[in-house]
Design a protein around this motif. Structure first.
Motif, PDB file in Angstrom:
ATOM      1  N   THR A 225      67.985 -40.427  -8.032  1.00  0.00           N
ATOM      2  CA  THR A 225      68.151 -39.078  -7.504  1.00  0.00           C
ATOM      3  C   THR A 225      67.156 -38.090  -8.079  1.00  0.00           C
ATOM      4  OG1 THR A 225      69.785 -37.282  -7.222  1.00  0.00           O
ATOM      5  CG2 THR A 225      69.862 -38.514  -9.293  1.00  0.00           C
ATOM      6  N   SER A 226      66.888 -37.053  -7.307  1.00  0.00           N
ATOM      7  CA  SER A 226      66.107 -35.910  -7.782  1.00  0.00           C
ATOM      8  C   SER A 226      67.026 -34.735  -8.085  1.00  0.00           C
ATOM      9  CB  SER A 226      65.085 -35.498  -6.717  1.00  0.00           C
ATOM     10  OG  SER A 226      65.737 -35.160  -5.507  1.00  0.00           O
ATOM     11  N   LEU A 227      68.328 -34.940  -7.975  1.00  0.00           N
ATOM     12  CA  LEU A 227      69.308 -33.877  -8.136  1.00  0.00           C
ATOM     13  C   LEU A 227      69.962 -33.936  -9.514  1.00  0.00           C
ATOM     14  CD1 LEU A 227      71.065 -34.276  -4.671  1.00  0.00           C
ATOM     15  CD2 LEU A 227      69.179 -32.741  -5.249  1.00  0.00           C
ATOM     16  N   SER A 241      61.078 -38.769  -8.750  1.00  0.00           N
ATOM     17  CA  SER A 241      60.083 -37.712  -8.932  1.00  0.00           C
ATOM     18  C   SER A 241      59.181 -37.523  -7.720  1.00  0.00           C
ATOM     19  CB  SER A 241      59.209 -38.026 -10.158  1.00  0.00           C
ATOM     20  OG  SER A 241      58.478 -39.228  -9.940  1.00  0.00           O
ATOM     21  N   TYR A 242      59.453 -38.240  -6.636  1.00  0.00           N
ATOM     22  CA  TYR A 242      58.647 -38.204  -5.413  1.00  0.00           C
ATOM     23  C   TYR A 242      57.202 -38.601  -5.680  1.00  0.00           C
ATOM     24  CZ  TYR A 242      62.426 -36.654  -2.506  1.00  0.00           C
ATOM     25  OH  TYR A 242      63.603 -36.623  -1.807  1.00  0.00           O
ATOM     26  N   ALA A 243      57.063 -39.617  -6.533  1.00  0.00           N
ATOM     27  CA  ALA A 243      55.725 -40.101  -6.867  1.00  0.00           C
ATOM     28  C   ALA A 243      55.048 -40.763  -5.675  1.00  0.00           C
ATOM     29  CB  ALA A 243      55.810 -41.072  -8.048  1.00  0.00           C
ATOM     30  N   TRP A 244      55.802 -41.518  -4.880  1.00  0.00           N
ATOM     31  CA  TRP A 244      55.192 -42.169  -3.710  1.00  0.00           C
ATOM     32  C   TRP A 244      54.685 -41.133  -2.722  1.00  0.00           C
ATOM     33  CZ3 TRP A 244      56.548 -42.103   1.543  1.00  0.00           C
ATOM     34  CH2 TRP A 244      55.812 -42.987   2.343  1.00  0.00           C
ATOM     35  N   LEU A 345      61.469 -30.266  -2.790  1.00  0.00           N
ATOM     36  CA  LEU A 345      60.160 -29.704  -2.467  1.00  0.00           C
ATOM     37  C   LEU A 345      59.343 -29.340  -3.702  1.00  0.00           C
ATOM     38  CD1 LEU A 345      60.651 -27.493   0.734  1.00  0.00           C
ATOM     39  CD2 LEU A 345      59.600 -29.752   0.522  1.00  0.00           C
ATOM     40  N   PRO A 346      59.939 -28.759  -4.757  1.00  0.00           N
ATOM     41  CA  PRO A 346      59.120 -28.511  -5.956  1.00  0.00           C
ATOM     42  C   PRO A 346      58.509 -29.794  -6.530  1.00  0.00           C
ATOM     43  CG  PRO A 346      61.138 -27.224  -6.062  1.00  0.00           C
ATOM     44  CD  PRO A 346      61.291 -28.159  -4.888  1.00  0.00           C
ATOM     45  N   LEU A 347      59.172 -30.933  -6.363  1.00  0.00           N
ATOM     46  CA  LEU A 347      58.620 -32.201  -6.845  1.00  0.00           C
ATOM     47  C   LEU A 347      57.520 -32.702  -5.918  1.00  0.00           C
ATOM     48  CD1 LEU A 347      61.981 -33.972  -7.791  1.00  0.00           C
ATOM     49  CD2 LEU A 347      60.332 -32.951  -9.375  1.00  0.00           C
ATOM     50  N   ALA A 348      57.811 -32.696  -4.611  1.00  0.00           N
ATOM     51  CA  ALA A 348      56.829 -33.194  -3.647  1.00  0.00           C
ATOM     52  C   ALA A 348      55.578 -32.326  -3.613  1.00  0.00           C
ATOM     53  CB  ALA A 348      57.456 -33.272  -2.256  1.00  0.00           C
ATOM     54  N   LEU A 349      55.729 -31.019  -3.890  1.00  0.00           N
ATOM     55  CA  LEU A 349      54.614 -30.081  -3.798  1.00  0.00           C
ATOM     56  C   LEU A 349      54.082 -29.668  -5.170  1.00  0.00           C
ATOM     57  CD1 LEU A 349      56.026 -27.828  -0.935  1.00  0.00           C
ATOM     58  CD2 LEU A 349      54.200 -29.527  -0.761  1.00  0.00           C
ATOM     59  N   ALA A 350      54.415 -30.417  -6.193  1.00  0.00           N
ATOM     60  CA  ALA A 350      53.971 -30.083  -7.546  1.00  0.00           C
ATOM     61  C   ALA A 350      52.453 -29.963  -7.593  1.00  0.00           C
ATOM     62  CB  ALA A 350      54.444 -31.145  -8.529  1.00  0.00           C
ATOM     63  N   GLY A 351      51.979 -28.873  -8.198  1.00  0.00           N
ATOM     64  CA  GLY A 351      50.548 -28.676  -8.363  1.00  0.00           C
ATOM     65  C   GLY A 351      49.820 -28.120  -7.160  1.00  0.00           C
ATOM     66  N   THR A 352      50.531 -27.810  -6.088  1.00  0.00           N
ATOM     67  CA  THR A 352      49.872 -27.320  -4.870  1.00  0.00           C
ATOM     68  C   THR A 352      49.824 -25.798  -4.787  1.00  0.00           C
ATOM     69  OG1 THR A 352      51.927 -27.316  -3.578  1.00  0.00           O
ATOM     70  CG2 THR A 352      50.649 -29.367  -3.621  1.00  0.00           C
ATOM     71  N   GLU A 388      61.552 -22.924 -11.539  1.00  0.00           N
ATOM     72  CA  GLU A 388      60.469 -22.278 -10.803  1.00  0.00           C
ATOM     73  C   GLU A 388      60.868 -21.873  -9.395  1.00  0.00           C
ATOM     74  OE1 GLU A 388      59.592 -26.802 -10.530  1.00  0.00           O
ATOM     75  OE2 GLU A 388      60.393 -25.360 -11.970  1.00  0.00           O
ATOM     76  N   VAL A 389      62.094 -22.210  -8.975  1.00  0.00           N
ATOM     77  CA  VAL A 389      62.582 -21.821  -7.652  1.00  0.00           C
ATOM     78  C   VAL A 389      63.173 -20.430  -7.730  1.00  0.00           C
ATOM     79  CG1 VAL A 389      64.253 -22.341  -5.831  1.00  0.00           C
ATOM     80  CG2 VAL A 389      63.021 -24.202  -6.959  1.00  0.00           C
ATOM     81  N   ASP A 390      62.684 -19.506  -6.879  1.00  0.00           N
ATOM     82  CA  ASP A 390      63.202 -18.142  -6.856  1.00  0.00           C
ATOM     83  C   ASP A 390      64.562 -18.098  -6.173  1.00  0.00           C
ATOM     84  OD1 ASP A 390      61.090 -16.821  -8.155  1.00  0.00           O
ATOM     85  OD2 ASP A 390      59.900 -16.818  -6.320  1.00  0.00           O
ATOM     86  N   ARG A 391      65.467 -17.304  -6.730  1.00  0.00           N
ATOM     87  CA  ARG A 391      66.778 -17.105  -6.133  1.00  0.00           C
ATOM     88  C   ARG A 391      66.791 -15.798  -5.366  1.00  0.00           C
ATOM     89  NH1 ARG A 391      66.148 -21.100 -10.036  1.00  0.00           N
ATOM     90  NH2 ARG A 391      68.074 -22.271 -10.336  1.00  0.00           N
TER      91      ARG A 391
END
Length: 406
Positions: A225-227, A241-244, A345-352, A388-391
């Motif tokens: 899980t990513s949760l 970590s959505y590495a793939w 999404l923060p994992l899949a888009l890390a560094g973007t 890093e996710v804004d509320r």
């Protein structure tokens, strides 16, 4: 034993099976890399790092799979055979996404079997008959939705030695909590109370499945899980970590505005439709959004209304949003309601450079018939999102609280 068998019923389940296979292959490759040559590996490779796509060391992998993973080859040992069985749903959007995800899985060297599990009279009996033998002989079974009656029924046919549960929306969080407390498995948006006639008929199946979904002396259970989950005693939790996804796609081209991510909370009877429409319009105005990524379960009527009243371009994604966002183009800001994507999404888009924001669900948006657990569960999804996710609250849809597009 014949290897590993995965049952998926949604596109995101299949995506997370791919992520699980990639993580396992990477973990297998890491010890070999550590002893390869006198100079050692170029760098340490933790489990889940982008090192080898699933099936890249398999002689049966397709040429396309080889091309798509040429940057991540090098796994010294082939992963055990993994067969994915798609228990196909009936709605066209889910089927279309699953067809495309199935092709991606084949490109990565996995065997995919499409099972018309809901294809009219006799489909259930036919499915059980066709899957009984591979189920009994599988060393490991991977599932995506422990609340699925179909999956629960399949689990009554045998007791797997190793069971892995991958994410399917926020179901993983509730599954982990309920298993840990020894409770009956009930989806969070379902109202508590007595069993309806259908549930009474299926009660013996659910009871046995609950036992099969828990660890015993003869069975291991893993949650991939990513949760953030409550870790039940005896269950192993492995990080997704959505590495793939990061290794396979992107980085994306960023647009100058914002994108909104839709939710099926109206369709599941949790949120009032009028409140939802109003907030979508306010968010679009406040954050300069131009596109609305629809959830695959959102109704055509609701999406038409949003398009007409807000001017947003409604997009029905052809793949899970994590892949769509990683491939791009995607807005510099992505605004979502409480859902899995505020974690993934923060994992899949890390560094973007993409900023993800979540709009909290106010109590007054809930329908009178919503489950009493709904508010607390949705608040938990929001509250446990990455730092890093804004509320955003309901008043965050005003110009004075507008997000900055960094």
């Amino acid at each position: 034993m014949t290897g590993q068998l995965a049952f998926v019923e949604s596109p995101v389940q299949l995506l997370n099976v791919l992520e699980w296979a990639h993580t396992r292959a990477s973990a297998t490759a890491a010890p070999s890399a550590a002893s390869a040559g006198p100079d050692g590996p170029a760098e340490a490779v933790p489990a889940g790092a982008a090192t080898a796509a699933p099936g890249s060391a398999d002689a049966g992998a397709s040429a396309e799979a080889s091309r798509s993973t040429n940057a991540t080859q090098g796994a010294a040992l082939p992963a055990p055979a993994l067969t994915v069985v798609v228990l196909s749903p009936t709605d066209p959007m889910s089927r279309g996404q699953l067809r495309r995800m199935a092709q991606l899985a084949r490109d990565e060297g996995l065997t995919v079997h499409w099972q018309e599990a809901r294809g009219g009279r006799g489909a259930l009996v036919r499915t059980l008959r066709e899957l009984a033998r591979p189920l009994r002989s599988a060393e490991r079974v991977i599932i995506g939705d422990p609340f699925s009656r179909y999956v629960q029924l399949l689990l009554t046919l045998f007791a797997p030695r190793h069971l892995t549960v991958v994410d399917d929306g926020t179901a993983t969080m509730e599954y982990a909590a309920q298993v840990g407390r020894g409770e009956r498995l009930v989806r969070w948006h379902r109202r508590s109370g007595g069993l309806d006639p259908r549930e009474l008929v299926l009660a013996p199946v659910s009871l046995l499945a609950k036992k099969r979904l828990a660890p015993t002396s003869g069975r291991t259970v893993e949650i991939f899980t990513s949760l953030p989950v409550e870790v039940p005693e005896g269950i192993t939790v492995t990080e997704n970590s959505y590495a793939w996804t990061r290794a396979r796609f992107g980085p994306p081209l960023l647009t100058g505005g914002a994108d909104l991510v839709g939710t099926s909370l109206v369709e599941t009877g949790v949120v009032d439709a009028a409140h939802y429409d109003r907030v979508v319009a306010e968010l679009a105005r406040a954050h300069g959004a131009t596109r609305y990524f629809a959830h695959r379960r959102e109704s055509a009527e609701k999406l038409h209304r949003i398009a007409v009243e807000t001017g947003l371009q409604v997009v029905r994604p052809e793949l899970p949003l994590e892949l769509i966002a990683r491939r791009g183009p995607i807005g510099r800001t992505v605004v979502s309601f409480p859902s899995t994507v505020v974690h993934t999404l923060p994992l899949a888009l890390a560094g973007t450079g993409v900023k993800v924001a979540v709009c909290e669900i106010a109590p007054e948006w809930l329908r009178a018939t919503a489950s009493p657990r709904a508010q607390g569960f949705l608040s938990g999804v929001t509250g446990t999102a990455a730092h890093e996710v804004d509320r955003l609250t309901s008043r965050a849809a005003t110009q004075t609280d507008r997000l900055e597009f960094g």
